[in-house]
Design an enzyme around this catalytic site. Structure first.
Site, mmCIF file in Angstrom:
data_model
loop_
_atom_site.group_PDB
_atom_site.id
_atom_site.type_symbol
_atom_site.label_atom_id
_atom_site.label_comp_id
_atom_site.label_asym_id
_atom_site.label_seq_id
_atom_site.Cartn_x
_atom_site.Cartn_y
_atom_site.Cartn_z
ATOM 1 N N SER A 1 6.566 -2.725 -8.910
ATOM 2 C CA SER A 1 7.150 -2.189 -7.754
ATOM 3 C C SER A 1 6.054 -2.299 -6.748
ATOM 4 O O SER A 1 4.784 -2.372 -7.265
ATOM 5 C CB SER A 1 7.501 -0.777 -8.107
ATOM 6 N N THR B 1 3.442 -0.578 -11.437
ATOM 7 C CA THR B 1 3.026 -0.297 -9.997
ATOM 8 C C THR B 1 2.176 -1.534 -9.653
ATOM 9 O O THR B 1 1.503 -2.218 -10.718
ATOM 10 C CB THR B 1 2.363 0.937 -9.726
ATOM 11 N N ASP B 2 2.437 -2.099 -8.392
ATOM 12 C CA ASP B 2 1.441 -2.827 -7.937
ATOM 13 C C ASP B 2 0.073 -1.881 -8.157
ATOM 14 O O ASP B 2 -0.184 -0.672 -7.944
ATOM 15 C CB ASP B 2 1.700 -3.233 -6.438
ATOM 16 N N TRP B 3 -1.133 -2.740 -7.852
ATOM 17 C CA TRP B 3 -2.359 -2.243 -8.288
ATOM 18 C C TRP B 3 -2.855 -1.491 -7.044
ATOM 19 O O TRP B 3 -3.329 -1.748 -6.169
ATOM 20 C CB TRP B 3 -3.486 -3.238 -8.595
#
Length: 791
Positions: A246, A279-281
């Site tokens: 995401s 999630t993206d980081w």
């Protein structure tokens, strides 16, 4: 009362676990529910949070899964999930990798160098228009993931080329969602055929790097459904990726990572997605909201995120049912991984074989833009004057997480020499010495700009006249390479040296063209670039232009093979090259000269963001172009372009004949056409099926790509009949008023094209009865975006 009961139950479970280790379940594919019941709340929360860059982030002294601080769970993997040893739950490893797996070359305790293959970037793969070839390349990429002991590669990147200045377009596939979705599906299938997983990203509408952490992508639902989401939808339904990443940004005022309408209603309920969403980081404050929304795994993961989940369950703001749902999905992922299955990885993939595949396969993604008088492939050329720094310092791929730690990059002068063409040594020495000087200068003076996980391209110097006029006398032809790169952390700019050529580059092309043409000799320009640049102002000067993109570590060999005829180009553009940047509808809503980068509002996770007046194209971006992205706009508005979507020349010629199309009772289309090689060389041809549909009360583009197919290699005189099937749903357009995908009754005209402008054959069929597929009315903008009018 519910919170008290759950706390008592968790405490009781923990006590049992501590006193009777033999009674504890060990994770197996068929006992996931039993394992969940045995987990403490702390363990459940820790499983939903990554391990923060591959090292232990202690949660508390009583944490059941505690490992010593600094322990790396998965050697070589920069990121991993957290293990719970007592329940037999291993850590699983993840690594970047849209163009090949990326990790550190060296490891503690080993003197081995851990290189990976730098494969062609996403744009090159899309330019092949060959789903089977993409699958073959990513099967090899997935083998490296497996043999290096990693479970998930973080790719493919597949956001839309909404605007050519997006810094990460090289990772992404196309301006068209169908082409993006089909190439992505093959990419995913190839990787996952090895028994390892992918993380398709960045879901969704992550179309700019500027303020990517907080930008709000504001668009009407039709644009969201037809353009931003459609490629992901195709990929999910066809290939079921193990994980989806995401994106950081908001869509219509809500963070994607915290939005159940997109992560659950659309992704899972409508599309049937079964895997993990991670999630993206980053470390946004909304960990609890993300868990509720169906974001299963927080990456890269920090201790305070575990604390947030535990506290929210204890205070009743997060249900244990939501936590258990996400834990189940993570466990379902873990039991599929090589690490869970105890796979004994070799750490020794066949890099030589993968290099050979890269060299050959990348050639199919090179696009021949110009070839006057059949100049290419080169014939009767023994010695060339090779100009441009990038001829000797080629760009394999983009920067940032899309970069790969490869053993080498093949240079163009090496490739030409291997193909039997001498390179003028004076010119070669001039460029090599200049490159060495500039790199040494940057190293000791600190004058080089900081680039995330990569190096900045050195600008071309002013070309001395002595290396032009005299060299036109002693060389058979000239080759000029123009280099550009971009990557994660910032968007490109509308400036010389980026979108435009620099004055030195323009001067070099003009000087060389004038001098060599005066001697009756030819000039070739090679574009070693990561994305679209301005070409209209200078493309008439050279005799041939080869768009090489950034084709991986074998770049110099691949390009030389195509120039000399050892390979041949069959690539087609997956996006439009406009005459002017401002011709692109989205250019009026894109931060094309913003210098702030992507981290201007990076959240620490420990507090809120300072309030400020929202800035257009930085804090929010209005997708005022609606569905009019790329060729949809240019063909409908009858706007001239430099090179159209789908364009690409060949070393031979093709004839299309016997077109046919029919629509069955369910509204599915079957179209076929015969392609014949009418030239004198072997080659492949991509046929693009564009459809003009009846309006059905909606404004629609003149044509839309609905299918494509590529021939096998055809020798001169050979033919092949291509058949393309388009299901009724793929023919549909989205109606915001009814919240439904709809096909209208009436005549559908199918065009068989070599590009969106070169439509060579057509046939029509009628749909007697329209169809409709209702979807949830979600992800609505707070205020309807005012869109441009094209028709």
């Amino acid at each position: 009362m519910r919170r008290i009961l759950y706390s008592l139950a968790a405490a009781f479970a923990a006590a049992i676990c501590g006193s009777s280790a033999s009674a504890q379940p060990r994770l197996k594919p068929d006992n996931i529910d039993e394992v969940i019941s045995a987990m403490t709340l702390q363990e459940k929360a820790s499983l939903l949070v990554g391990d923060a860059w591959g090292t232990r982030n202690p949660v508390s002294e009583t944490d059941g899964s505690r490992y010593p601080s600094g322990k790396i769970y998965v050697p070589g993997a920069p990121f991993s999930t957290r293990p719970i040893e007592r329940l037999g739950i291993p850590a699983t490893g993840m690594s970047d990798g849209p163009a090949g797996i990326r990790f550190n070359i060296s490891r503690a305790g080993s003197d081995k160098s851990y290189y990976a293959t730098s494969f062609p970037v996403g744009t090159v793969m899309a330019s092949t228009w060959n789903v089977d070839l993409v699958r073959e390349m990513t099967q090899a990429m997935g083998d490296e993931v497996l043999q290096y002991g990693v479970d998930v590669i973080l790719g493919p990147g597949m956001d839309i080329h909404r605007n050519p200045l997006c810094g990460r377009n090289f990772e992404y596939f196309s301006e068209d969602p169908l082409l993006s979705g089909k190439i992505a599906s093959s990419w995913v299938s190839g990787i996952q055929s090895n028994g390892v997983g992918v993380s398709a990203k960045h879901f969704a509408a992550n179309d700019q790097e500027t303020n990517r952490f907080y930008n709000d992508s504001r668009m009407n639902v039709r644009a969201l459904r037809e353009i931003a989401l459609r490629g992901f939808e195709i990929m999910v339904k066809e290939s079921q990726p193990w994980t989806i990443m995401s994106s950081y940004n908001m869509i219509n005022g809500s963070f994607v990572q915290q939005n159940p309408e997109i992560l659950t209603t659309i992704l899972r309920d409508e599309w049937g997605y079964k895997g993990v969403v991670l999630t993206d980081w980053g470390y946004k404050e909304g960990t609890v909201a993300a868990v509720k929304a169906g974001n299963d795994l927080m990456e890269a993961g920090m201790a305070f995120e575990i604390d947030r989940i535990v506290a929210a369950v204890n205070d009743g703001t997060l249900s244990i049912e939501d936590v258990d749902r996400n834990v189940r999905r993570v466990l379902e992922y873990i039991v599929k991984t090589p690490r869970f299955k105890g796979y004994r990885y070799s750490e020794n993939p066949d890099l030589d074989a993968h290099a050979s595949l890269t060299r050959k396969a990348a050639a199919e993604g090179l696009v021949l833009l110009k070839n006057e008088d059949g100049l290419l492939p080169l014939s009767g050329v023994g010695k060339v004057a090779l100009y441009g720094l990038s001829s000797y310092d080629m760009i394999a791929g983009g920067t940032g997480s899309g970069n790969v730690n490869k053993k080498y990059i093949r240079q163009l002068d090496e490739g030409l020499s291997q193909n039997g063409i001498d390179v003028d040594d004076d010119i070669r020495r001039y460029y090599r010495e200049y490159i060495q000087f500039k790199k040494t200068e940057e190293k000791f003076s600190g004058t080089g700009n900081s680039v995330l996980l990569g190096a900045e391209v050195i600008p071309d110097p002013s070309l001395p006249s002595g290396l032009v006029e005299a060299k036109a006398q002693t060389n058979d032809a000239a080759i000029i390479t123009i280099g550009r790169n971009a990557g994660e952390g910032g968007d490109r700019t509308l400036s010389n040296g980026d979108w435009y050529l620099t004055s030195n580059e323009i001067d070099m092309i003009q000087k060389v063209s004038d001098a060599f043409h005066a001697c009756g000799k030819k000039v070739i320009v090679v574009l070693n670039i990561g994305g679209v640049i301005e070409t209209a102002s200078w493309k008439n000067s050279p005799d041939a232009i080869l768009l090489a993109w950034t084709p991986g570590q074998e770049a110099g060999y691949t390009v030389a093979d195509v120039l000399t005829g050892r390979s041949y180009p069959s690539g087609k553009l997956p996006m439009t090259f406009p005459v002017s940047y401002m011709d692109i509808p989205s250019s009026h809503n894109f931060p094309y000269n913003f210098k702030g980068g992507s981290t201007m509002y990076l959240d620490t996770g420990l507090g809120g963001r300072q309030k400020k007046e929202l800035k257009k194209d930085v804090d929010y971006t209005e997708y005022a172009e609606g569905i009019w992205v790329g060729y949809r706009y240019f063909t409908t508005a009858h706007k001239s372009v430099s090179y159209p979507f789908g364009y690409g020349l060949s070393y031979t010629s093709f004839e299309y004949s016997r077109p046919s199309v029919r629509i069955d009772g369910e509204g599915n289309m079957v179209a076929s056409v015969t392609v014949k090689n009418t030239g004198s060389a072997k080659g492949k041809e991509t046929v693009q099926l564009y459809v003009a549909a009846p309006s059905g009360g909606l404004v629609k583009p003149d044509i839309e790509l609905r299918a494509f197919a590529k021939t096998r290699e055809l020798a001169p005189g050979q033919s092949e009949t291509l058949t393309m099937k388009v299901d009724a749903y793929t023919l549909a357009s989205f109606n915001e008023d009814t919240s439904a995908w709809e096909t209208a009754p009436g005549e559908y005209k199918a065009y068989f094209g070599a590009s969106c402008e070169d439509l060579r054959q057509s046939a029509s069929a009628r749909l007697s009865k329209g169809r409709s597929w209702s979807v949830n009315k979600v992800c609505l903008p707070k205020e309807k975006v005012k869109e441009i009018t094209v028709k």
